[in-house]
Design a protein around this motif. Structure first.
Motif, PDB file in Angstrom:
ATOM      1  N   ASN A   1      -3.217   8.431  -2.108  1.00 57.43           N
ATOM      2  CA  ASN A   1      -3.171   7.595  -0.898  1.00 57.43           C
ATOM      3  C   ASN A   1      -4.525   7.532  -0.207  1.00 57.43           C
ATOM      4  OD1 ASN A   1      -0.513   6.621  -0.830  1.00 57.43           O
ATOM      5  ND2 ASN A   1       0.262   8.566  -0.030  1.00 57.43           N
TER       6      ASN A   1
ATOM      7  N   ALA B   1       1.112   5.976  -5.157  1.00 51.27           N
ATOM      8  CA  ALA B   1       1.426   7.383  -4.910  1.00 51.27           C
ATOM      9  C   ALA B   1       2.923   7.624  -4.930  1.00 51.27           C
ATOM     10  CB  ALA B   1       0.832   7.833  -3.575  1.00 51.27           C
TER      11      ALA B   1
ATOM     12  N   GLU C   1      -6.762   5.325  -2.199  1.00 50.26           N
ATOM     13  CA  GLU C   1      -6.348   3.923  -2.089  1.00 50.26           C
ATOM     14  C   GLU C   1      -6.919   3.302  -0.814  1.00 50.26           C
ATOM     15  OE1 GLU C   1      -2.350   1.132  -2.377  1.00 50.26           O
ATOM     16  OE2 GLU C   1      -2.117   3.249  -1.860  1.00 50.26           O
TER      17      GLU C   1
ATOM     18  N   GLN D   1       0.840  -1.198   0.000  1.00 48.51           N
ATOM     19  CA  GLN D   1       0.000   0.000   0.000  1.00 48.51           C
ATOM     20  C   GLN D   1       0.875   1.248   0.000  1.00 48.51           C
ATOM     21  OE1 GLN D   1      -3.071  -0.137   2.946  1.00 48.51           O
ATOM     22  NE2 GLN D   1      -3.813   1.934   2.553  1.00 48.51           N
ATOM     23  N   GLY D   2       0.472   2.235  -0.798  1.00 47.05           N
ATOM     24  CA  GLY D   2       1.241   3.468  -0.914  1.00 47.05           C
ATOM     25  C   GLY D   2       2.191   3.489  -2.090  1.00 47.05           C
TER      26      GLY D   2
END
Length: 982
Positions: free
Chosen positions: A400, A371, A403, A367-368
């Motif tokens: 972010n 971005a 997401e 995750q992340g």
């Protein structure tokens, strides 16, 4: 040897030093030189070089996910350009445009990643001719640039042209074919195609015409004619030359345009691929840094450039999707478009979630990661589009945040799918299309992911019904994007006819010629002559009674809608008669003409004299709001800092709306400071100055605020408190509100009287919207705020004084808190006060909820004890309790189940006054009664009562209606007995 051949086959512009080598250059360096060669070529041929427009101008709600160049120059092509605008003088223009194609007529989204040459974002290098040169010179310049300056081999180029369409009465474009023959293109490389491939249209109506396209064969040494327009990755279109010579009418017919134009566009990414001798756009310097970065954060093999359906080929597709989509996301968010639920925002939301799916599911990136690619995009494109540098952090924040929302939606969607499957009577039947579509539309849950989840359970979606829902949605979206086109808006043909007839542009200077007389605004009288009438189809000399028509006058005092300000309201009278009025429904400015939309009470003719009656109250209200908007803009910058940028505004007689950049919503203190700053300007009763200046002179004024739009020249400058001449001559360093604005304003700020911000919220990450009221509405908002605050204080005092002793009184207090919360949320009161009261009410809500829960537990304990004494520890306990609270019923069931852990328990509460029945039950997990599920029991009983229920195998609850609770209790107990005995 291979390296030597590569050097020998480099085009002349490589060898001449324009680009000495691709290797070792920073990203986008090669693209920059290719772009500069294009622009210099057309500049040398008399073209004006203009900057790229944003993907969407600030504050413009329209969907611009098509050729951005076309939208930038659309006013010229439609004939609606302001004659004072620099754009009105454009004849030959060239630039390189940011383009996004992911929605509407031009939609490449589904192709991206599957091949190596489609993109949602790309740069379109274009040249335009507006009534200057036409087909011959356009073709000659295109061929010269490609073959002589870029050095493309002639034997790899093919040309397509429009082959005609008998059904529409359109002949073949033999003129263009002959031009290519004369240039020297071989006849077998000039290929005819139909409407779909070689006839360009702006939309359902408007300028259109045949186009000719130049295609490049990456393989060479073959006859590739059969591959042109055949979706072949090795033979692709690189340049499209559109010849606009027709106008598509609303009825579908075509009429010749009075002035022909040329619009050409060549994709930079495809040209870079050719000149870098790559087999894929993604192998060029525009993408390789992104692909390398993606590999660093993913858990898969390095990008291999493959296409197909194997696992590794799907990984390579994911690389391409993410690399393409992150460019689109970065450019769009920087230009003010954010993922949302309608229009361009909805399309961008789909792009973002498509990128996230591939990033998380296929590339297995944490995750992340998505971005995290934004700095690389900025490195590649930031020199061309500097806004990427200034907006980088905000772009990453938006991605972010979305997401996190998407991952939450995936979890929520999965739970909904499984819950729906559990409720289906036929466990292997068709999954409801309405649920699948709701998942996709509301939660952004991908439809193909729905199919995968269902496939694991041996279920499939009702595809026929789903296709119908998708089709209906596309129709609604298409209609909302195109919008209801006004039948009275002058088209390019009627505008051309007005010019041919010598009808002068409307003199609307009277809209600014008002004055103050003893604190009262005096607006000038206006008598005018009707110069033209338009019925939606053509110009008329006469319009009969009862028709709507567009009226063009020699002069007007009415303000046409523009600059974010609503149009004036009012009516006409004819030839001095006061008895017959002609209401003005709308006022717009088109190509220098002010067009009044009028409903005729009697016949109107050209040459008639009319008297214009302005709704002065409405106009003055708009003036108040517009000046207040400028003062508010100034106050926001003073409180929050100079980095605050306007992102749109709208002014009407009722209220004002202002959008601006800020990372978070304003605090209570900041809202109070902004209002205080505005009130200081109002109390000072500062004079409002306005002056018309040359555009270049106006832009030298220190502190001038502008938005991204094309301004007329000369332009109107509006300043508060300081004469424009002093600001222009830099005679003062005092900060004040000074903006370019065509709107109507007050002459003194004191007439605003009061201003209250009644709403402020983040529309999307990084952009807030303020709604404010002025004058009496503002005073009323303050009064309402005080009244609501007193109610909240009174309730707080009552709660602090004593604790409710009964559940009824506790519920009453909780209800009062809820009613007050609704009032605070929905009453027009100062926003700073709303935030403060909301915080107080949250504390009160927690207090009353805690009290209610404690009293419910106490009451449930009493009722459970009485039922245990009545029934003992029976295996099946079914009875009623006296309460109006479903929560008490459920808590009583829980306490009975705790006291008798092996018993199945159902309790009903009958509300005699309404006939409503509350139901709750619990079945011990893993007991001998496992054939009875709490959810089945509650559903059966509540359906018997004409209601519904929900829950799981252990606990469930629901409601229904009945006049005979004894019969229902008997039925419920029999149902349980029969289930257990099976």
């Amino acid at each position: 040897m291979i390296r030597l051949l590569t050097v020998l086959h480099r085009p002349p512009w490589f060898r001449s030093g324009l680009v000495r080598s691709c290797s070792g250059l920073p990203p986008d360096r090669t693209a920059a030189r290719i772009r500069n060669t294009f622009l210099n070529f057309f500049r040398d041929r008399g073209h004006l070089l203009v900057p790229s427009a944003p993907v969407r101008p600030r504050g413009d709600p329209s969907l611009l996910f098509v050729n951005a160049g076309m939208n930038q120059f659309k006013p010229i092509l439609l004939g609606t350009v302001d004659p004072r605008s620099p754009m009105a003088s454009y004849r030959r223009v060239a630039n390189s445009q940011k383009c996004v194609r992911a929605g509407g007529k031009h939609n490449d989204l589904d192709d991206v990643g599957r091949d190596v040459y489609h993109h949602t974002f790309f740069e379109m290098m274009g040249s335009w001719s507006f009534g200057d040169y036409f087909k011959e010179e356009a073709c000659q310049m295109a061929w010269s640039l490609l073959t002589e300056h870029y050095g493309l081999p002639v034997d790899r180029l093919y040309v397509s042209y429009f082959g005609g369409d008998a059904a529409f009465g359109l002949p073949p474009d033999d003129e263009t074919r002959q031009i290519w023959l004369e240039i020297g293109v071989q006849a077998n490389r000039i290929l005819p195609f139909g409407l779909k491939e070689n006839f360009w249209e702006m939309g359902d109506s408007g300028p259109c015409g045949p186009c000719t396209e130049i295609h490049y064969d990456h393989v060479g040494g073959r006859d590739g004619a059969a591959l042109v327009n055949n979706d072949t990755p090795d033979l692709v279109e690189i340049w499209n030359l559109v010849f606009m010579q027709y106008n598509r009418e609303l009825d579908g017919s075509l009429r010749p345009l009075p002035q022909c134009s040329v619009d050409t566009g060549m994709g930079l990414e495809r040209l870079v691929r050719i000149l870098q001798n790559k087999t894929s756009n993604y192998d060029t310097d525009l993408f390789t840094p992104l692909l390398d970065h993606i590999h660093q954060v993913s858990c898969v093999d390095i990008y291999g450039g493959r296409k197909g359906s194997s696992d590794q080929e799907k990984v390579d597709m994911a690389y391409r999707v993410v690399a393409d989509h992150i460019r689109t996301l970065s450019v769009c968010i920087a230009d003010g478009i954010h993922p949302g639920m309608s229009g361009a925002e909805l399309v961008l939301r789909r792009i973002l979630r498509r990128a996230l799916r591939f990033c998380v599911e296929v590339l297995q990136a944490p995750q992340g990661s998505l971005a995290g690619l934004v700095p690389t995009v900025t490195h590649i494109l930031g020199d061309v589009y500097p806004e990427l540098h200034s907006e980088k952090d905000r772009i990453m924040d938006v991605i972010n945040e979305n997401e996190a929302q998407f991952l939450s939606s995936l979890q929520q969607g999965s739970r909904l799918i499984h819950r729906t499957l559990n409720r289906m009577e036929n466990k292997h039947g068709l999954f409801p299309a309405s649920v699948a579509w709701s998942l996709h539309r509301d939660l952004g849950f991908p439809l193909d992911l729905v199919d995968l989840v269902l496939e694991e359970r041996g279920v499939r979606v009702d595809r026929e019904e789903l296709d119908r829902l998708i089709s209906e949605n596309h129709k609604v979206v298409s209609e909302s994007q195109s919008g209801p086109q006004s039948q009275l808006s002058l088209d390019i043909l009627s505008l051309s006819e007005l010019q041919r007839l010598g009808v002068p542009h409307t003199n609307d200077s009277l809209k600014y010629q008002y004055s103050l007389d003893r604190d009262r605004y005096v607006f000038p009288a206006c008598c005018a002559v009707i110069l033209a009438l338009y019925d939606g189809h053509s110009l008329r000399s006469e319009v009969s009674e009862g028709q709507r028509c567009a009226v063009i006058l020699d002069r007007t005092c009415f303000y046409a809608e523009q600059g974010g300000q609503s149009h004036d309201q009012g009516y006409f009278t004819r030839n001095g008669s006061k008895d017959v009025v002609y209401p003005v429904d709308a006022v717009e400015q088109v190509g220098g003409y002010v067009v009044h939309h009028v409903t005729t009470s009697e016949c109107l003719k050209t040459g008639d004299q009319v008297e214009l009656h302005l709704d002065q109250v409405n106009r003055l209200s708009c003036m108040v709001k517009h000046t207040a908007t400028h003062v508010l803009n100034f106050a926001l910058r003073k409180v929050l800092g100079p980095s605050i940028q306007q992102r749109g505004s709208h002014v009407s007689a009722e209220r004002l709306r202002f959008d601006f950049t800020t990372k978070v919503s304003l605090s209570v203190s900041q809202l109070q400071q902004v209002e205080s700053c505005v009130m200081d300007v109002i109390s000072a009763n500062q004079r409002v100055y306005s002056e018309e200046l040359p555009l270049l002179s106006a832009k030298t004024i220190s502190g001038l605020r502008t938005v991204d739009e094309v301004y007329p020249d000369p332009v109107r400058v509006v300043s508060v408190g300081i004469p424009v001449s002093e600001l222009l001559n830099d005679q003062t360093d005092k900060q004040t509100s000074v903006e370019l604005c065509c709107g109507t304003h007050l002459l003194q700020t004191g007439f605003i009287q009061d201003l209250v911000i009644v709403s402020e919220r983040q529309m999307v990450r990084g952009i807030s919207r303020i709604v404010a009221v002025t004058g009496r509405d503002a005073t009323r908002a303050r009064e309402l705020g005080q009244a609501v605050a007193q109610d909240v204080d009174s309730l707080s005092a009552r709660l602090a004084g004593s604790t409710p002793s009964s559940l009824v009184s506790a519920h009453c207090l909780a209800k009062e808190v809820g009613i007050l919360s609704d009032a605070v949320d929905n009453t027009p009161i100062p926003q700073w006060q709303r935030r403060d009261l909301q915080n107080q009410l949250k504390v009160l809500q927690r207090t009353t909820n805690t009290t209610v829960r404690k009293l419910e537990v106490r009451e449930a304990a009493v009722k459970a004890e009485a039922l245990l004494q009545k029934h003992g520890k029976k295996d099946i306990l079914v009875d009623s309790v006296d309460t109006d609270s479903l929560s008490v019923v459920m808590k009583t069931v829980n306490q009975l189940s705790t006291a008798a852990p092996n018993a199945v328990v159902m309790l009903l509460a009958h509300q005699v006054h309404s006939g409503k029945v509350l139901c709750a039950c619990q079945v011990p997990k893993g007991s001998a009664s496992s054939s009875l599920l709490a959810s089945d029991w509650a559903v059966a009983v509540c359906q018997h009562l004409g209601g519904g229920a929900g829950g799981n195998a252990v606990v469930a609850q629901g409601t229904g209606s009945s006049d005979n609770i004894i019969e229902v209790l008997r039925w419920a107990e029999q149902f349980a007995v029969q289930k257990i005995q099976r």
